[in-house]
Design a protein around this motif. Structure first.
Motif, mmCIF file in Angstrom:
data_model
loop_
_atom_site.group_PDB
_atom_site.id
_atom_site.type_symbol
_atom_site.label_atom_id
_atom_site.label_comp_id
_atom_site.label_asym_id
_atom_site.label_seq_id
_atom_site.Cartn_x
_atom_site.Cartn_y
_atom_site.Cartn_z
ATOM 1 N N GLU A 195 0.854 -1.182 0.000
ATOM 2 C CA GLU A 195 0.000 0.000 0.000
ATOM 3 C C GLU A 195 0.894 1.236 0.000
ATOM 4 O O GLU A 195 1.867 1.299 0.744
ATOM 5 C CB GLU A 195 -0.927 0.017 1.204
ATOM 6 C CG GLU A 195 -2.032 -1.021 1.148
ATOM 7 C CD GLU A 195 -3.031 -0.762 0.028
ATOM 8 O OE1 GLU A 195 -3.085 0.377 -0.482
ATOM 9 O OE2 GLU A 195 -3.761 -1.697 -0.329
ATOM 10 N N ALA A 197 -3.433 5.743 4.380
ATOM 11 C CA ALA A 197 -4.831 5.488 4.081
ATOM 12 C C ALA A 197 -5.005 4.118 3.440
ATOM 13 O O ALA A 197 -5.935 3.376 3.767
ATOM 14 C CB ALA A 197 -5.389 6.586 3.176
ATOM 15 N N GLY A 198 -4.122 3.776 2.524
ATOM 16 C CA GLY A 198 -4.181 2.456 1.916
ATOM 17 C C GLY A 198 -4.004 1.357 2.942
ATOM 18 O O GLY A 198 -4.700 0.332 2.916
ATOM 19 N N GLY A 243 -7.088 0.704 5.053
ATOM 20 C CA GLY A 243 -8.171 0.008 4.362
ATOM 21 C C GLY A 243 -7.965 -1.483 4.232
ATOM 22 O O GLY A 243 -8.887 -2.203 3.845
ATOM 23 N N LYS A 276 -16.478 -3.670 1.102
ATOM 24 C CA LYS A 276 -16.478 -2.275 1.545
ATOM 25 C C LYS A 276 -17.888 -1.796 1.861
ATOM 26 O O LYS A 276 -18.092 -1.003 2.789
ATOM 27 C CB LYS A 276 -15.844 -1.400 0.474
ATOM 28 C CG LYS A 276 -14.369 -1.671 0.248
ATOM 29 C CD LYS A 276 -13.781 -0.777 -0.839
ATOM 30 C CE LYS A 276 -12.304 -1.072 -1.071
ATOM 31 N NZ LYS A 276 -11.711 -0.236 -2.125
ATOM 32 N N TYR A 323 -16.964 15.241 4.570
ATOM 33 C CA TYR A 323 -16.776 14.675 3.228
ATOM 34 C C TYR A 323 -17.955 14.922 2.285
ATOM 35 O O TYR A 323 -17.909 14.480 1.135
ATOM 36 C CB TYR A 323 -16.512 13.169 3.333
ATOM 37 C CG TYR A 323 -15.252 12.851 4.097
ATOM 38 C CD1 TYR A 323 -13.993 13.081 3.537
ATOM 39 C CD2 TYR A 323 -15.307 12.340 5.392
ATOM 40 C CE1 TYR A 323 -12.831 12.808 4.239
ATOM 41 C CE2 TYR A 323 -14.140 12.063 6.105
ATOM 42 C CZ TYR A 323 -12.915 12.294 5.525
ATOM 43 O OH TYR A 323 -11.758 12.019 6.229
ATOM 44 N N GLU A 366 -17.868 3.172 -2.091
ATOM 45 C CA GLU A 366 -16.426 3.147 -2.331
ATOM 46 C C GLU A 366 -15.771 4.411 -1.780
ATOM 47 O O GLU A 366 -14.721 4.355 -1.113
ATOM 48 C CB GLU A 366 -16.150 3.015 -3.827
ATOM 49 C CG GLU A 366 -14.686 2.930 -4.206
ATOM 50 C CD GLU A 366 -14.125 1.509 -4.122
ATOM 51 O OE1 GLU A 366 -12.894 1.372 -4.083
ATOM 52 O OE2 GLU A 366 -14.936 0.559 -4.103
ATOM 53 N N ARG A 367 -16.385 5.543 -2.036
ATOM 54 C CA ARG A 367 -15.843 6.814 -1.560
ATOM 55 C C ARG A 367 -15.988 6.913 -0.045
ATOM 56 O O ARG A 367 -15.098 7.444 0.634
ATOM 57 C CB ARG A 367 -16.557 7.980 -2.238
ATOM 58 C CG ARG A 367 -16.117 9.345 -1.733
ATOM 59 C CD ARG A 367 -14.640 9.618 -1.982
ATOM 60 N NE ARG A 367 -14.194 10.803 -1.251
ATOM 61 C CZ ARG A 367 -13.158 10.836 -0.435
ATOM 62 N NH1 ARG A 367 -12.431 9.749 -0.232
ATOM 63 N NH2 ARG A 367 -12.816 11.952 0.187
ATOM 64 N N TYR A 394 -15.843 4.484 2.040
ATOM 65 C CA TYR A 394 -14.784 3.635 2.602
ATOM 66 C C TYR A 394 -13.452 4.378 2.556
ATOM 67 O O TYR A 394 -12.680 4.351 3.524
ATOM 68 C CB TYR A 394 -14.693 2.328 1.818
ATOM 69 C CG TYR A 394 -13.828 1.280 2.487
ATOM 70 C CD1 TYR A 394 -14.355 0.427 3.445
ATOM 71 C CD2 TYR A 394 -12.468 1.142 2.175
ATOM 72 C CE1 TYR A 394 -13.572 -0.535 4.072
ATOM 73 C CE2 TYR A 394 -11.676 0.199 2.798
ATOM 74 C CZ TYR A 394 -12.240 -0.643 3.746
ATOM 75 O OH TYR A 394 -11.459 -1.585 4.367
ATOM 76 N N GLU A 395 -13.181 5.052 1.465
ATOM 77 C CA GLU A 395 -11.959 5.845 1.355
ATOM 78 C C GLU A 395 -11.929 6.947 2.413
ATOM 79 O O GLU A 395 -10.877 7.227 3.001
ATOM 80 C CB GLU A 395 -11.845 6.464 -0.034
ATOM 81 C CG GLU A 395 -11.544 5.474 -1.145
ATOM 82 C CD GLU A 395 -11.455 6.166 -2.491
ATOM 83 O OE1 GLU A 395 -11.640 7.408 -2.538
ATOM 84 O OE2 GLU A 395 -11.210 5.473 -3.497
ATOM 85 N N THR A 426 -10.794 5.502 5.639
ATOM 86 C CA THR A 426 -9.341 5.274 5.712
ATOM 87 C C THR A 426 -8.584 6.587 5.819
ATOM 88 O O THR A 426 -7.561 6.671 6.508
ATOM 89 C CB THR A 426 -8.848 4.478 4.489
ATOM 90 O OG1 THR A 426 -8.965 5.258 3.294
ATOM 91 C CG2 THR A 426 -9.639 3.187 4.319
ATOM 92 N N GLU A 427 -9.068 7.624 5.159
ATOM 93 C CA GLU A 427 -8.416 8.932 5.240
ATOM 94 C C GLU A 427 -8.509 9.493 6.656
ATOM 95 O O GLU A 427 -7.562 10.124 7.152
ATOM 96 C CB GLU A 427 -9.044 9.887 4.240
ATOM 97 C CG GLU A 427 -8.741 9.540 2.789
ATOM 98 C CD GLU A 427 -9.608 10.312 1.803
ATOM 99 O OE1 GLU A 427 -10.323 11.237 2.250
ATOM 100 O OE2 GLU A 427 -9.573 9.985 0.605
#
Length: 399
Positions: A133, A137-138, A141, A155, A176, A185-186, A188-189, A192-193
């Protein structure tokens, strides 16, 4: 974040005591100060949201495991739970699964640069021991979706768990966008962020060890610690700083004691772990070569150089936890330079050091640099490494 010598440098805003308290209390399963279980408080920052997510068991399949389970803030962000394999690997949310690699500390992880190949042909940086990763953030996740870690099956399922918490819903929309949950998907991102933002706070990198206090003129090193410091940074007498020094200066205030490159130092497999975790008899951990971005066989068996911050309180050692004691790890390096029969024996087993799991691609140039060390110098290096312990973990040195 700012750039320095091509590496990311963590900025140091004032440490929020409320955020620190939130992390410690939630990691222990307790509500944050002034909160009520039925009505979570609003999150005032992305970092505070990340702190809550970091300690939330609802993000695992059986609601038993959190990021803080394997990265416990009470023990330098490592896993204190014993298993049949000792502390070498971590137990999954299912209560059965065991990993194959030792859980690295999350402390100071934010200093690793994004994974990349340098012009000189060296792979550098990234997260996880194989850099698979590119950034924090990666990395954040990965565990929720790993079947032998937190075990969530998608996710979208993680995002549905997030929406069970009204405080999360309000915070995600605040930070966000109102439509954040329309795109799992966003969302989930965004999760992680938020966790990554929390991991970038000074709670994970206080730079307040005895070594740091020594650099600031606040304390003195013992004669043994000072000898170890001089040996560690020596260009002649040890090979330590070839891999475990990031900044050019030995008195850099933000030294993380890793250059974040990858090397095969000849670590043997952890046979006890392999016997317990169900690995196939012919399984070989290829390290960097298991990174999807790497297909060069010459990278097989290489692992990222870890930080030495808090190394004395985060046993066991090496990528698979095969050595229990810090002194054993130092002696392992010394075996490459010593012709003494005694130095060719693992003190933990009383038997010769076992063969490397991956015998190809050994970093012999680095490993054989410098002369063999006697016990006095070995002990001095260990003493110096203990000075790299964050102040809040110094009590663990005695334990």
């Amino acid at each position: 974040m700012s750039r320095n010598d091509g590496f990311e440098t963590m900025t140091q805003p004032p440490l929020l005591s409320i955020l620190a308290a939130f992390c410690v209390l939630t990691a222990a399963g307790l509500p944050a100060p002034g909160s009520h279980a039925e009505e979570p408080p609003p999150f005032e920052s992305i970092e505070a949201l990340g702190a809550a997510l970091f300690s939330d068991p609802n993000l695992s399949r059986n609601r038993t495991q959190t990021c803080a389970t394997c990265h416990d803030p009470g023990v330098a962000f490592t896993d204190p739970r014993g298993t049949k394999a000792g502390l070498a690997v971590s137990l999954g949310d299912d209560g059965v699964s065991l990993g194959d690699r030792n859980t690295p500390t999350a402390a100071y992880a934010g200093f690793a640069p994004p994974f990349h190949l340098t012009e000189e042909g060296f792979y550098v940086g990234g997260q996880f021991l194989d850099g698979r990763e590119p950034d924090l953030a990666g990395q954040a996740g990965g565990p929720p979706l790993n079947p032998i870690e937190m075990g969530m099956t998608g996710k979208d399922r993680v995002v549905r768990r997030l929406q069970e918490n009204s405080g999360y819903v309000a915070a995600f929309k605040k930070f966000y966008g109102e439509d954040i949950f329309s795109k799992p998907e966003r969302a989930y991102e965004a999760m992680t962020e938020s966790i990554a933002a929390f991991e970038m706070t000074p709670l994970f990198a206080p730079f307040d060890s005895k070594y740091d206090r020594f650099l600031r003129g606040e304390t003195a090193l013992s004669d043994q610690e000072e000898l170890g410091r001089l040996l560690f940074f020596s260009q002649q007498f040890t090979n330590c700083n070839l891999c475990h020094q990031l900044r050019r200066s030995p008195v850099a205030a933000d030294e993380t004691f890793s250059n974040y490159r990858y090397h095969n130092i000849g670590i043997p497999e952890n046979a006890a772990v392999r016997e317990l975790n169900g690995s196939a008899p012919d399984f070989v951990d290829r390290g960097l070569l298991d990174n999807p971005a790497v297909d060069n066989p010459a990278q097989g068996g290489k692992f990222k150089v870890p930080t030495l911050r808090n190394v004395a309180v985060t046993p066991p050692y090496m990528h698979n936890g095969v050595f229990r004691e810090l002194r054993t790890a130092v002696l392992f390096y010394n075996k490459y330079n010593s012709k003494s029969a005694e130095r060719q024996v693992n003190p933990e087993t009383g038997k010769p050091w076992r063969a490397p799991e991956v015998p190809e691609n050994l970093a012999l140039e680095e490993l054989t640099h410098g002369p063999a060390l006697d016990d006095r110098r070995i002990d001095a290096i260990v003493a110096f490494l203990k000075t790299l312990t964050d102040k809040r973990y110094e009590h663990l040195l005695e334990e």
